[in-house]
Design a protein around this motif. Structure first.
Motif, PDB file in Angstrom:
ATOM      1  N   ASP A  51       0.838  -1.191   0.000  1.00 42.34           N
ATOM      2  CA  ASP A  51       0.000   0.000   0.000  1.00 42.34           C
ATOM      3  C   ASP A  51       0.880   1.251   0.000  1.00 42.34           C
ATOM      4  N   THR A  52       0.212   2.407   0.140  1.00 40.59           N
ATOM      5  CA  THR A  52       0.943   3.677   0.090  1.00 40.59           C
ATOM      6  C   THR A  52       2.024   3.747   1.164  1.00 40.59           C
ATOM      7  N   THR A  53       1.665   3.304   2.376  1.00 41.69           N
ATOM      8  CA  THR A  53       2.650   3.354   3.474  1.00 41.69           C
ATOM      9  C   THR A  53       3.891   2.544   3.143  1.00 41.69           C
ATOM     10  N   ALA A  54       3.685   1.345   2.579  1.00 45.49           N
ATOM     11  CA  ALA A  54       4.813   0.482   2.230  1.00 45.49           C
ATOM     12  C   ALA A  54       5.659   1.109   1.132  1.00 45.49           C
ATOM     13  N   LYS A  55       4.989   1.762   0.166  1.00 47.30           N
ATOM     14  CA  LYS A  55       5.725   2.367  -0.945  1.00 47.30           C
ATOM     15  C   LYS A  55       6.531   3.576  -0.487  1.00 47.30           C
ATOM     16  N   VAL A  56       5.924   4.380   0.388  1.00 47.53           N
ATOM     17  CA  VAL A  56       6.662   5.535   0.912  1.00 47.53           C
ATOM     18  C   VAL A  56       7.860   5.066   1.746  1.00 47.53           C
ATOM     19  N   ALA A  57       7.663   3.989   2.514  1.00 49.93           N
ATOM     20  CA  ALA A  57       8.766   3.445   3.301  1.00 49.93           C
ATOM     21  C   ALA A  57       9.885   2.953   2.386  1.00 49.93           C
ATOM     22  N   VAL A 325      10.040  21.065  -1.117  1.00 47.74           N
ATOM     23  CA  VAL A 325      10.635  19.739  -1.261  1.00 47.74           C
ATOM     24  C   VAL A 325      10.445  18.951   0.030  1.00 47.74           C
ATOM     25  N   ARG A 326      10.732  19.602   1.150  1.00 48.95           N
ATOM     26  CA  ARG A 326      10.602  18.929   2.453  1.00 48.95           C
ATOM     27  C   ARG A 326       9.160  18.573   2.750  1.00 48.95           C
ATOM     28  N   LEU A 327       8.211  19.342   2.212  1.00 52.15           N
ATOM     29  CA  LEU A 327       6.797  19.121   2.519  1.00 52.15           C
ATOM     30  C   LEU A 327       6.064  18.319   1.453  1.00 52.15           C
ATOM     31  N   LEU A 328       6.788  17.743   0.491  1.00 53.14           N
ATOM     32  CA  LEU A 328       6.130  16.939  -0.538  1.00 53.14           C
ATOM     33  C   LEU A 328       5.364  15.774   0.085  1.00 53.14           C
ATOM     34  N   ARG A 329       4.131  15.591  -0.381  1.00 50.00           N
ATOM     35  CA  ARG A 329       3.292  14.506   0.145  1.00 50.00           C
ATOM     36  C   ARG A 329       2.687  13.699  -0.992  1.00 50.00           C
ATOM     37  N   THR A 330       2.326  12.463  -0.677  1.00 47.80           N
ATOM     38  CA  THR A 330       1.643  11.622  -1.643  1.00 47.80           C
ATOM     39  C   THR A 330       0.204  12.098  -1.803  1.00 47.80           C
ATOM     40  N   HIS A 339       8.241  11.707   8.119  1.00 46.81           N
ATOM     41  CA  HIS A 339       7.263  12.338   8.997  1.00 46.81           C
ATOM     42  C   HIS A 339       7.849  13.580   9.659  1.00 46.81           C
ATOM     43  N   PRO A 340       7.012  14.609   9.928  1.00 42.11           N
ATOM     44  CA  PRO A 340       7.518  15.830  10.558  1.00 42.11           C
ATOM     45  C   PRO A 340       8.240  15.609  11.881  1.00 42.11           C
ATOM     46  N   MET A 342      10.409  13.435  12.427  1.00 38.04           N
ATOM     47  CA  MET A 342      11.734  12.881  12.159  1.00 38.04           C
ATOM     48  C   MET A 342      12.587  13.910  11.423  1.00 38.04           C
ATOM     49  N   PRO A 343      13.899  13.886  11.634  1.00 40.03           N
ATOM     50  CA  PRO A 343      14.761  14.824  10.900  1.00 40.03           C
ATOM     51  C   PRO A 343      14.678  14.570   9.408  1.00 40.03           C
ATOM     52  N   GLY A 344      14.596  15.637   8.640  1.00 37.34           N
ATOM     53  CA  GLY A 344      14.470  15.513   7.200  1.00 37.34           C
ATOM     54  C   GLY A 344      15.814  15.302   6.528  1.00 37.34           C
ATOM     55  N   PRO A 345      15.818  14.999   5.233  1.00 41.51           N
ATOM     56  CA  PRO A 345      17.079  14.774   4.521  1.00 41.51           C
ATOM     57  C   PRO A 345      17.824  16.073   4.305  1.00 41.51           C
ATOM     58  N   VAL A 346      19.128  15.986   4.293  1.00 41.38           N
ATOM     59  CA  VAL A 346      19.956  17.143   3.962  1.00 41.38           C
ATOM     60  C   VAL A 346      20.616  16.900   2.605  1.00 41.38           C
ATOM     61  N   THR A 347      20.070  15.952   1.858  1.00 44.08           N
ATOM     62  CA  THR A 347      20.553  15.658   0.514  1.00 44.08           C
ATOM     63  C   THR A 347      19.372  15.550  -0.426  1.00 44.08           C
ATOM     64  N   ILE A 348      19.636  15.710  -1.702  1.00 39.37           N
ATOM     65  CA  ILE A 348      18.643  15.463  -2.743  1.00 39.37           C
ATOM     66  C   ILE A 348      19.347  14.662  -3.835  1.00 39.37           C
ATOM     67  N   TRP A 349      18.846  13.450  -4.115  1.00 40.76           N
ATOM     68  CA  TRP A 349      19.489  12.546  -5.061  1.00 40.76           C
ATOM     69  C   TRP A 349      20.935  12.263  -4.644  1.00 40.76           C
ATOM     70  N   GLY A 350      21.166  12.252  -3.334  1.00 43.30           N
ATOM     71  CA  GLY A 350      22.491  11.941  -2.815  1.00 43.30           C
ATOM     72  C   GLY A 350      23.447  13.104  -2.772  1.00 43.30           C
ATOM     73  N   VAL A 351      23.040  14.299  -3.219  1.00 43.44           N
ATOM     74  CA  VAL A 351      23.907  15.479  -3.246  1.00 43.44           C
ATOM     75  C   VAL A 351      23.566  16.380  -2.060  1.00 43.44           C
ATOM     76  N   PRO A 352      24.550  16.818  -1.265  1.00 44.82           N
ATOM     77  CA  PRO A 352      24.277  17.679  -0.110  1.00 44.82           C
ATOM     78  C   PRO A 352      23.547  18.960  -0.504  1.00 44.82           C
TER      79      PRO A 352
END
Length: 423
Positions: A51-57, A325-330, A339-340, A342-352
């Motif tokens: 389901d959506t939860t599994a895909k987002v995970a 970007v940080r607030l993108l949702r399905t 989830h808000p 949890m700390p968000g990513p500091v990278t995008i596509w692996g780039v800082p």
């Protein structure tokens, strides 16, 4: 592995394999977002089960794997560059090539140490004339004859906490921290750029003519520019309050670094300005259009890899532009980047990613700053103190000035990109 086209990087199988794994995982994540569409509808994703939860995970796990692969590539690039440097050193010793420029000396003293050890401070002497002194013989009994109230007695003693609340302004990290720094003794940094490369190599039959290749070099240069600031200070401030010196030592270099941040990204190149990345002729451009920000950034990164043959090392954009970007949702409301709580990513596509208000308000700037940019310092931060400015001598004031001279070089314009239309 992408071809860095750098004679100081030694390519080896482990690096090529790590780069291949990183590219494959990036493509997998891009394919999932392509399936989901602009609304990020997880029900359309068929390449991931559940389901959506599994895909987002799964997306979160894949993003973490991208970060891990990117870290491995960066580690191997360090090894490759070290091997390349060792090889270059051997060639220098054997006379195969010229001696490379010396890197910046490590262990340089901080600005505060240089400031306090400079002759500008040690040699400064306030006016030697002393005002007349007098002793007042006051009868305390007569003074306290009236009611002993606060107005006629001792006022309460109040001691400051020592805290100085700074003016709200752009904080660290500084963009200059992401630019390799070297030293120069010249007024300009001059180098050669290969502007023609025609590879005519082809398989030929016996006794047939060889095809002709073409190579051409063009001399390029970047002039040393000066960034400067000065601050009026009274004699009494430095004489009576030791912390005033520390305060000035902190704020003046901060001002210089803050201005350098803006110049590195936005300088127009017209003297005395540096030429910032956004105004370098020939950099890659990618319009956001109707794409989500992650998609537009990925397309810009692909251009850097396909046409610039480089690997982006950092993305600069404003906090306001990172927010979507940080607030993108399905489509059903689940956060893609976590989830808000949890700390968000500091990278995008692996780039800082570096959030900074020094970046343009409507675009993102990215590129391989680690390999194809340089801040050549002609003279580090210099501080001088004088009372000869204007009427400062007769008014008991000092002019404390600070400046730095440096040149900014973008060696390969196609190793950088700007994503426009973000806002």
């Amino acid at each position: 592995m992408t071809n860095m086209d750098n004679d100081r990087i030694v390519e080896f199988p482990a690096l090529k394999d790590a780069q291949g794994k990183l590219d494959a995982k990036r493509k997998s994540l891009a394919d999932i977002f392509a399936e989901a569409g602009p609304d990020y509808d997880m029900s359309k994703v068929k390449s991931v089960s559940g389901d959506t939860t599994a895909k987002v995970a799964f997306i979160g796990q894949l993003n973490a794997e991208i970060d891990e692969c990117k870290g491995k590539v960066d580690e191997l690039l360090v090894v490759a560059r070290a091997a390349g440097a060792a090889k270059a050193a051997e060639q220098v010793e054997s006379g195969a090539q010229d001696v490379p420029d010396e890197p910046r000396t490590k262990g340089q003293r901080s600005f505060g140490e240089l400031f306090m050890a400079s002759q500008a401070i040690k040699g400064y002497k306030p006016g030697s004339g002393m005002g007349p002194q007098a002793q007042l013989d006051i009868d305390l009994h007569q003074l306290l004859k009236a009611d002993f109230l606060t107005s006629t007695g001792w006022a309460p003693e109040t001691i400051r906490t020592g805290r100085v609340e700074m003016f709200p302004t752009r904080p660290a990290p500084h963009i200059v921290d992401f630019i390799p720094q070297t030293t120069t003794t010249m007024a300009s940094v001059v180098y050669m750029e290969e502007t023609t490369f025609t590879n005519a190599a082809v398989e030929k039959a016996e006794a047939t003519a060889y095809p002709e290749a073409a190579l051409a070099l063009t001399e390029r240069s970047s002039s040393v520019r000066k960034v400067a600031v000065f601050l009026p200070v009274s004699d009494e401030q430095f004489e009576d309050e030791p912390r005033a010196r520390a305060y000035v030592e902190n704020r003046l270099p901060f001002m210089l670094r803050q201005r350098l941040d803006s110049q590195i990204l936005n300088g127009n190149g017209t003297a005395p300005n540096l030429l910032g990345t956004a105004n370098v002729s020939g950099i890659q451009t990618q319009a956001k259009g109707t794409d989500p920000v992650p998609d537009a950034l990925y397309k810009a990164m692909r251009k850097i890899r396909d046409d610039g043959f480089a690997e982006p090392s950092v993305v600069f954009l404003t906090p306001a532009n990172w927010e979507p970007v940080r607030l993108l949702r399905t489509a059903d409301g689940q956060y893609i980047w976590g989830h808000p709580s949890m700390p968000g990513p500091v990278t995008i596509w692996g780039v800082p990613v570096v959030e900074t208000t020094a970046a343009p308000s409507t675009s993102a700037i990215l590129g391989d700053y680690a390999n194809f940019s340089e801040l050549a310092v002609r003279r580090g931060i210099d501080v001088q103190v004088s009372n000869s400015h204007s009427d400062y001598f007769v008014n008991g004031k000092l002019a404390v000035r600070a400046d730095v001279r440096c040149a900014l070089v973008h060696y390969r314009p196609k190793a950088f990109a700007q994503v426009t239309g973000i806002s």
